[in-house]
Write an enzyme that holds these catalytic residues in place. Structure first.
Site, PDB file in Angstrom:
ATOM      1  N   VAL A  74      -4.972   7.871   0.660  1.00 64.11           N
ATOM      2  CA  VAL A  74      -3.768   7.047   0.609  1.00 64.11           C
ATOM      3  C   VAL A  74      -4.136   5.570   0.615  1.00 64.11           C
ATOM      4  O   VAL A  74      -5.159   5.179   1.185  1.00 64.11           O
ATOM      5  CB  VAL A  74      -2.832   7.392   1.799  1.00 64.11           C
ATOM      6  CG1 VAL A  74      -3.430   6.967   3.124  1.00 64.11           C
ATOM      7  CG2 VAL A  74      -1.445   6.837   1.609  1.00 64.11           C
ATOM      8  N   CYS A  75      -3.307   4.768  -0.054  1.00 64.90           N
ATOM      9  CA  CYS A  75      -3.417   3.311   0.007  1.00 64.90           C
ATOM     10  C   CYS A  75      -1.995   2.769   0.191  1.00 64.90           C
ATOM     11  O   CYS A  75      -1.140   3.468   0.731  1.00 64.90           O
ATOM     12  CB  CYS A  75      -4.105   2.738  -1.241  1.00 64.90           C
ATOM     13  SG  CYS A  75      -3.195   2.988  -2.772  1.00 64.90           S
ATOM     14  N   ARG A  76      -1.722   1.581  -0.251  1.00 62.34           N
ATOM     15  CA  ARG A  76      -0.378   1.015  -0.067  1.00 62.34           C
ATOM     16  C   ARG A  76       0.646   1.686  -0.969  1.00 62.34           C
ATOM     17  O   ARG A  76       1.695   2.104  -0.515  1.00 62.34           O
ATOM     18  CB  ARG A  76      -0.392  -0.495  -0.298  1.00 62.34           C
ATOM     19  CG  ARG A  76       0.979  -1.143  -0.130  1.00 62.34           C
ATOM     20  CD  ARG A  76       0.886  -2.655  -0.051  1.00 62.34           C
ATOM     21  NE  ARG A  76       2.131  -3.362  -0.212  1.00 62.34           N
ATOM     22  CZ  ARG A  76       3.211  -3.278   0.545  1.00 62.34           C
ATOM     23  NH1 ARG A  76       3.225  -2.450   1.562  1.00 62.34           N
ATOM     24  NH2 ARG A  76       4.279  -3.993   0.308  1.00 62.34           N
ATOM     25  N   MET A 102       1.379   4.429   1.381  1.00 66.96           N
ATOM     26  CA  MET A 102       1.964   4.200   2.703  1.00 66.96           C
ATOM     27  C   MET A 102       3.373   3.626   2.626  1.00 66.96           C
ATOM     28  O   MET A 102       4.152   3.778   3.573  1.00 66.96           O
ATOM     29  CB  MET A 102       1.051   3.301   3.539  1.00 66.96           C
ATOM     30  CG  MET A 102      -0.255   3.972   3.958  1.00 66.96           C
ATOM     31  SD  MET A 102      -0.039   5.529   4.879  1.00 66.96           S
ATOM     32  CE  MET A 102       0.747   4.935   6.382  1.00 66.96           C
TER      33      MET A 102
END
Length: 123
Positions: A74-76, A102
């Site tokens: 996961v990232c932003r 996120m």
């Protein structure tokens, strides 16, 4: 982002428990949520139990990941994690991109924590 060579799931499909040390059941693989955002993004808020390795550090720190784990990245918003999943798949890991990152995690009401005395938030 979607691609035939990159597995992706929505945040709702990510298991809620991340065990960094041992399997939940003897026959179940470990579940790892790998957060590849930068330090300042991580400090604002992250999923409880996630492992933090910024995208740029993944190649040098890949040995910190359990090869047999169920690995979600996961990232932003999903762009960096998509690229990390492509890399991890190329070197033999079975990694899954978390679509929407996120931002989608917070919108879905999934739990967030932050280090320090501020309220966890992504946006």
């Amino acid at each position: 982002m979607t691609s035939p060579e990159v597995s992706s799931v929505p945040v709702e499909a990510v298991p809620g428990e991340f065990d960094q040390t041992e399997r939940v059941a003897a026959d179940a693989p470990r579940v790892i949520l790998l957060d590849v955002r930068e330090d300042d993004e991580w400090d604002l808020g992250h999923a409880p139990g996630a492992i933090h390795i910024p995208m740029v550090d993944v190649p040098a720190r890949v040995d910190e990941l359990d090869y047999d784990a169920q690995l979600y990245v996961v990232c932003r918003q999903g762009g960096r994690s998509f690229e990390v999943v492509k890399y991890l798949t190329y070197i033999g890991y079975e990694a899954i991109n978390v679509s929407g990152g996120m931002v989608a995690w917070q919108r879905a009401g999934r739990p967030l924590v932050a280090d320090g005395d501020h309220q966890a938030k992504i946006y």
